[in-house]
Design an enzyme around this catalytic site. Structure first.
Site, short mmCIF file in Angstrom:
data_model
loop_
_atom_site.label_atom_id
_atom_site.label_comp_id
_atom_site.label_asym_id
_atom_site.label_seq_id
_atom_site.Cartn_x
_atom_site.Cartn_y
_atom_site.Cartn_z
N HIS A 44 -21.28 -23.09 -6.60
CA HIS A 44 -22.13 -22.35 -5.67
C HIS A 44 -21.91 -22.90 -4.27
CE1 HIS A 44 -25.58 -20.18 -4.07
NE2 HIS A 44 -25.82 -21.27 -3.37
N ASP A 103 -38.04 -15.61 -7.67
CA ASP A 103 -37.32 -16.09 -6.48
C ASP A 103 -37.10 -14.96 -5.49
OD1 ASP A 103 -35.66 -17.96 -4.88
OD2 ASP A 103 -34.11 -16.50 -5.37
N ARG A 123 -40.41 -15.85 2.27
CA ARG A 123 -39.97 -16.96 3.14
C ARG A 123 -39.28 -16.41 4.38
NH1 ARG A 123 -36.20 -19.81 -0.66
NH2 ARG A 123 -35.70 -21.09 1.13
N SER A 157 -34.78 -22.43 -5.12
CA SER A 157 -34.31 -21.05 -5.11
C SER A 157 -32.88 -20.97 -5.66
CB SER A 157 -34.38 -20.53 -3.67
OG SER A 157 -33.67 -19.35 -3.51
N LYS A 206 -31.68 -19.98 -10.08
CA LYS A 206 -30.77 -18.90 -10.47
C LYS A 206 -29.56 -19.46 -11.22
CE LYS A 206 -31.19 -17.61 -6.21
NZ LYS A 206 -31.22 -17.07 -4.86
N1 URA Z 1 -29.70 -19.16 -0.92
C1 URA Z 1 -30.66 -18.95 -1.86
O1 URA Z 1 -30.42 -18.36 -2.91
N2 URA Z 1 -31.90 -19.40 -1.58
C2 URA Z 1 -32.22 -20.05 -0.45
O2 URA Z 1 -33.34 -20.44 -0.30
C3 URA Z 1 -31.20 -20.26 0.49
C4 URA Z 1 -29.95 -19.81 0.23
#
Ligand code: URA
Length: 426
Positions: free
Chosen positions: A85, A164, A171, A186, A190
């Protein structure tokens, strides 16, 4: 009646108290169920922004985000699974090369990705410039492709950590995105829900990254590594430089074309170097003793790339072309390029049409920027520095205005960051 109330949870966090596991579980479940209002969750997010979350609190918060939806079960595959990621950078096309490369070395790579928003491009937008390519796969299709091809890059399903999505949207409009526990939970909720056994995080730092300083990038990386490991996902992070764009191409089709060049043994050196470094980390996490450079050079990674694109309906032989309208930006003097600002190049590509301002916008496949110079290059007056591409005059004008501010000739150079800044392990 519940023994918790949203107001008590908010005021406890506002005053710097630790929340109990039960309170965290309750507040996220009640938010998901509609019993905690958006304005109450907004206040709690702001309290977390200022007061943070301790290790236990963050772990429980992340657990509940994972439990808010489905999880993919990748056990039972014949290959070990490992994902990467990136926190997002300009010209970051690494996934397109890395996923087939690591699969060519014997791992299963489930890259569940997103679309771009703002100045960093999304992997799915890039691949969608290939005619016929399909981002949406069912869980069965993902498992089947991981078994048959070894790599899949597709849209993360709506069912993974659905809370999320709501928290992220909240947010975004309450100025609470830049909180390390909230970013970490967050991203990691995932990735953990995706079911991968191992994960390498590419945490970008520098002008074009959303974290600009090394200390904060280190803190984010450490927090995410701890979260991964505490959820039995073998996790390491690499802090990598994002002062200037990665490679030359910034834009959807342009980046696919450049990725194919790297897969064919050519292409920019920094893209190859970062890909190989991330590949080595991924392979070592799952105990595969293969040399990724050899698999890139002997064409095996390119073969897997072609199979991966074809498996999702894309034509790997389709001719991808930049947009028709183009313009070259030339050096107005002799000298040294002391800055190529990744953020501004990203914004220029976005204004040229490669990115979207709102999530429902379309993106142009062919728009973008080719960066023909790097920081430290010596140039002569009239030498091409950038080439910009757009589908119409209005986008070309907007992109041109930004790209002119994206570089400095003969200025005072900033301290250079090495491409691989450091590695963070558990
Ligand atoms: N990417 C995400 O999935 N969440 C965040 O909070 C910031 C970047």
């Amino acid at each position: 009646m519940s023994r918790f109330s949203a107001v008590d949870v908010i005021s406890a966090k506002r005053d710097g108290d630790e929340l109990s596991d039960d309170a965290i579980t309750w507040v996220l479940d009640a938010y998901q169920g509609g019993d905690v209002a958006e304005e109450q969750m907004s206040a709690l997010l702001m309290a977390i922004y200022f007061q943070g979350l301790g290790h236990r609190e963050l772990r429980t918060w992340t657990d509940r985000m994972i439990a808010s939806g489905e999880t993919l079960d990748l056990r039972g595959l014949s290959r070990p699974s490992v994902d990467k990621h990136s926190t997002g950078g300009v010209g970051d096309k690494i996934s397109l090369i890395l996923a087939p490369l690591v699969a060519a070395c014997g791992a299963a790579v489930p890259q569940l990705s997103g679309r771009g928003l703002g100045h960093t491009g999304g992997t799915l937008d890039k691949l969608e410039s290939i005619p016929g390519w399909r981002a949406a796969l069912s869980n069965d299709e993902i498992r089947h492709q991981l078994e048959s091809v070894g790599a899949v890059i597709c849209a993360a399903g709506q069912g993974l950590a659905p809370v999320d999505r709501r928290l992220y949207a909240l947010r975004d409009v309450t100025s609470t995105v830049e909180s390390i526990p909230l970013i970490s939970s967050s991203i990691m909720s995932k990735k953990i829900a995706e079911g991968t056994q191992a994960l390498v995080l590419d945490v970008k730092v520098g002008r074009g990254a959303f974290i600009k300083d090394i200390e904060r990038a280190r803190e984010l990386a450490t927090t995410m590594v701890e979260l991964g490991v505490s959820h039995d996902v073998a996790t390491v992070a690499q802090l990598t430089a994002m002062n200037e764009p990665l490679g030359q191409a910034v834009g959807n089709a342009l980046e696919v074309i450049e990725s194919v060049r790297v897969l064919q043994g050519d292409g920019p050196r920094d893209v190859r170097e970062l890909t190989l470094s991330l590949a080595s980390s991924m392979l070592s996490l799952v105990g595969i003793d293969e040399d990724p450079a050899a698999k890139l050079d002997d064409g095996s990674a390119y073969e897997v790339y072609r199979a991966m694109i074809a498996a999702q309906g894309g034509d790997p032989d389709a001719h991808l072309a930049p947009s028709k309208l183009h313009e070259t930006i030339e050096a107005i003097d002799d000298g040294v390029v002391t800055r190529v600002d990744a953020l501004r190049v990203g914004v220029s590509a976005w204004r040229l049409g490669a990115g979207r301002a709102r999530k429902e916008d379309d993106v142009s496949a062919g728009a973008g920027v080719m960066c023909l110079v790097r920081e430290g290059d010596r140039v002569t007056k009239g030498q091409p520095l950038f080439e910009i591409f757009a589908d119409d005059e209005s986008h070309l004008t907007q992109g041109r205005d930004t790209i002119r501010d994206a570089f400095v000739l003969n200025g005072v150079p900033d301290d250079a960051l090495p491409l691989l800044v450091e590695t963070i392990t558990a």
